[in-house]
Design an enzyme around this catalytic site. Structure first.
Site, PDB file in Angstrom:
ATOM      1  N   GLU A  12     103.617   0.479 -50.088  1.00  0.00           N
ATOM      2  CA  GLU A  12     102.565  -0.401 -49.777  1.00  0.00           C
ATOM      3  C   GLU A  12     102.716  -1.409 -50.985  1.00  0.00           C
ATOM      4  OE1 GLU A  12      98.943   1.304 -49.582  1.00  0.00           O
ATOM      5  OE2 GLU A  12      97.803  -0.264 -50.276  1.00  0.00           O
ATOM      6  N   LYS A  30      91.155   7.200 -52.674  1.00  0.00           N
ATOM      7  CA  LYS A  30      92.505   6.834 -51.946  1.00  0.00           C
ATOM      8  C   LYS A  30      93.330   5.772 -52.969  1.00  0.00           C
ATOM      9  CE  LYS A  30      95.777   4.794 -49.073  1.00  0.00           C
ATOM     10  NZ  LYS A  30      96.306   3.215 -49.219  1.00  0.00           N
ATOM     11  N   HIS A  39      97.522  -9.625 -51.293  1.00  0.00           N
ATOM     12  CA  HIS A  39      98.309  -9.107 -50.062  1.00  0.00           C
ATOM     13  C   HIS A  39      98.942 -10.456 -49.437  1.00  0.00           C
ATOM     14  CE1 HIS A  39      98.083  -4.881 -49.556  1.00  0.00           C
ATOM     15  NE2 HIS A  39      96.487  -4.823 -49.517  1.00  0.00           N
ATOM     16  N   ASP A  76     105.712  17.531 -56.288  1.00  0.00           N
ATOM     17  CA  ASP A  76     105.058  18.243 -54.804  1.00  0.00           C
ATOM     18  C   ASP A  76     103.980  17.230 -54.641  1.00  0.00           C
ATOM     19  OD1 ASP A  76     103.770  19.524 -52.742  1.00  0.00           O
ATOM     20  OD2 ASP A  76     104.376  21.449 -53.415  1.00  0.00           O
TER      21      ASP A  76
HETATM   22  C1  MEV Z   1      94.046   0.514 -50.435  1.00  0.00           C
HETATM   23  O1  MEV Z   1      95.430   0.941 -50.412  1.00  0.00           O
HETATM   24  C2  MEV Z   1      93.088   0.912 -51.419  1.00  0.00           C
HETATM   25  C3  MEV Z   1      91.737   0.492 -51.618  1.00  0.00           C
HETATM   26  O2  MEV Z   1      91.296   0.533 -50.224  1.00  0.00           O
HETATM   27  C4  MEV Z   1      91.057   1.353 -52.406  1.00  0.00           C
HETATM   28  C5  MEV Z   1      89.428   0.935 -52.371  1.00  0.00           C
HETATM   29  O3  MEV Z   1      88.836   0.460 -51.729  1.00  0.00           O
HETATM   30  O4  MEV Z   1      89.169   1.156 -53.619  1.00  0.00           O
HETATM   31  C6  MEV Z   1      91.858  -0.874 -51.874  1.00  0.00           C
END
Ligand code: MEV
Length: 423
Positions: A84, A262, A376, A278
Site C-alpha cells: 500500500e 486498521k 495518495h 506470523d
Molecule cells: C488506510 O489504509 C488506513 C486508514 O483508513 C486508517 C484510518 O482511517 O485511521 C487511513
C-alpha cells in the site's frame, strides 16, 4: 566516527541503490545481504519448498524503510514490507514529529503465552482439580524437560492454572500453562508443552484430552509505547482538537474503531512481514485484545499534555519472535532483523508498538486535516509521470503540475512530458 541517524533528508528522492548504500553503513550490512535485498525475493524455489507444501513460486512485496525513528533513545530505520502506498511516508512523517520531543518510549510487559489442554469426560472434576494442583511442580518439571534450551535460558513453563467451563457437551476442565517464551514467538513451544502433559493429565483425572494448543489471545505479552507530538509542528491547538475528536469517534463507534486500528495494523503488519513473523497470530491477538471488554475499542489513546502537546499511547499484545520460525530462516527476514539490530523479541515488540502508534497518528492527523487523498495523489501522480516516460527531475515536475492543476491522469502526463521534454 559519524553518529548514526535515521533522520535522512530527502531519502525518498534517492534511487534504491543509493538508499542501500546508506543502509549498508547504518546497519553494517554485507554485500551479500545487499544483493539479497536487491534480488527482491530473498529465497530460491528450493528454499521455499522446505517452508511450505506444494510450492510453485513466490510473490514479492516491496520492502521500504521508514526513517526518523528514535525508540528508547536509539535510532532506527524500520523495514516495512507492504504493497500500500503512503504507509511508509506517513510512518516516517510521524516519527519525524515524535523525534523532536525525544521519540518513542516503549516497554514490553512480559513474554508469557498460554498453552491450553482441554479435558473432557472427567468423572470427578473436584478431585481431578485437586490432584493437578497438588502435582503442579512435577508437571512443570515434566513440561520443562521437553524444552531444555528454553528452560536453560530462564524461560519455559512457569505456572499452571485451571478453569472449568460449562458447555452444551458437559463440563470441561481447561488446563492452562503459562510459558515464558523469551525470544521465540512461542506457538511451537506451547504446543509441545501441551502435548507433553496431556496423557499424564488424562491419567490424573480419568478424563480424555482433546485439544492441546497455544492460545493466541496473548494478554500476557503486552507492549506499551508512547510519544509526544509537538503542538506547533502539528499546526496548533485547532488541529489537536480535531485529532482528539477523531480519536473520540473511534472510542465510541466500532465501525470507526476497526478502521482506526486498521491504520495501526498497516505499520505493525508491514514490519511483521519484513521480519518473518506470523501475521495471523498478530492479527488475532491484537483484534481480540481490542474487544476484550466486550466492546471493540481503539488500541491507542490520545490526550493533550500539560503544555498542550499531543500525547499518544498504545497498548497491545505483540507475540513476536527472533529465534525459531521463519524469522531465523528466511534470508530477507534475517536481514530485516539485522537492519533493526534487535537482540530480543521484546525489543522487536517495542519497535512494533511504536510503529503502530506512529502509523495511527499519521492517519488521524491526515484525516483530521487535508484528508488522505492528497498523499495518495502525490505517489499516484509520480507513477503516472513515470509510466508516461518521464525520468529524473521531470518526474516530480510533471507530478507537481498535475497536482496543482488538479488534473492527474495519464493523458495529461503525456502532454506535459512532450511539452517539457522539447522545451
Ligand atoms: C488506510 O489504509 C488506513 C486508514 O483508513 C486508517 C484510518 O482511517 O485511521 C487511513
Amino acid at each position: 566516527m559519524k553518529k548514526k541517524t535515521s533522520k535522512i533528508p530527502s531519502f525518498y528522492k534517492l534511487n534504491p541503490h543509493d538508499r542501500l548504500d546508506y543502509l549498508k553503513d547504518f546497519s553494517n550490512l554485507s554485500d551479500v545481504e545487499l544483493s539479497i535485498l536487491k534480488s527482491m525475493s530473498g529465497i530460491t524455489i528450493d528454499q521455499a519448498s522446505t517452508m511450505i507444501e506444494n510450492v510453485i513460486g513466490g510473490i514479492s512485496i516491496p520492502i521500504g524503510l521508514a526513517t526518523n525513528y528514535i525508540i528508547n533513545s536509539k535510532e532506527f530505520l524500520i523495514p516495512m514490507a507492504i504493497e500500500e502506498s503512503s504507509v511508509i511516508a506517513a510512518s516516517s512523517k510521524s516519527a519525524g514529529i515524535a523525534r523532536l520531543m525525544g521519540g518513542f518510549k516503549a516497554k514490553s510487559l512480559g513474554n508469557i503465552m498460554r498453552s491450553q489442554i482441554q479435558l473432557v469426560n472427567i468423572p470427578d472434576i473436584n478431585t481431578a482439580t485437586k490432584n493437578i494442583l497438588e502435582k503442579k511442580s512435577d508437571l512443570l518439571n515434566i513440561a520443562n524437560r521437553t524444552t531444555p534450551t528454553l528452560h536453560s535460558l530462564g524461560g519455559g513453563a512457569k505456572d499452571i492454572s485451571l478453569k472449568k467451563i460449562n458447555t452444551q457437551r458437559g463440563i470441561m476442565l481447561i488446563v492452562e500453562i503459562s510459558v515464558d517464551c523469551k525470544d521465540a514467538m512461542g506457538a511451537n513451544v506451547c504446543n509441545k508443552i501441551a502435548e507433553s502433559l496431556s496423557s499424564i493429565l488424562e491419567d490424573m483425572t480419568n478424563g480424555k484430552s482433546i485439544l492441546r494448543i497455544v492460545s493466541n489471545l496473548a494478554t500476557e505479552r503486552l507492549v506499551e509505547a508512547s510519544a509526544i507530538f509537538n503542538k506547533e509542528i502539528l499546526g496548533g491547538e485547532e488541529i489537536i482538537n480535531r485529532i482528539l475528536d477523531a480519536a473520540e469517534f473511534a472510542n465510541n463507534d466500532p465501525y470507526r474503531a476497526v478502521t482506526h486500528n486498521k491504520g495501526i495494523m498497516n505499520g505493525i503488519i508491514a514490519l511483521a512481514i519484513a521480519t518473518g513473523q506470523d501475521t495471523r497470530a498478530l492479527e488475532s491477538a491484537i483484534h481480540s485484545y481490542a474487544s476484550l471488554t466486550g466492546k471493540y475499542l481503539p488500541l491507542t489513546n490520545w490526550e493533550k499534555d500539560s503544555s498542550g502537546n499531543l500525547f499518544g499511547r498504545i497498548k497491545l499484545p505483540v507475540p513476536v519472535g527472533i529465534v525459531g520460525g521463519i524469522s531465523s530462516v528466511h534470508p530477507s527476514a534475517k536481514i530485516c532483523l539485522n537492519i533493526l539490530g534487535v537482540k530480543t523479541a521484546s525489543e522487536l515488540g517495542e519497535i512494533m508498538a511504536s510503529v503502530g502508534l506512529a502509523q495511527n497518528l499519521a492517519a488521524i492527523y491526515a484525516l483530521s486535516s487535508e484528508g488522505i487523498q492528497t498523499g495518495h495523489m502525490i505517489l499516484h501522480s509520480r507513477n503516472l509521470a513515470i509510466s508516461a516516460g518521464a525520468g529524473g527531475e521531470l518526474t516530480d515536475k510533471i507530478a507537481n503540475i498535475m497536482i496543482e492543476e488538479k488534473n492527474v491522469n495519464f493523458q495529461r502526463a503525456k502532454e506535459l512530458l512532450n511539452k517539457l521534454d522539447n522545451s
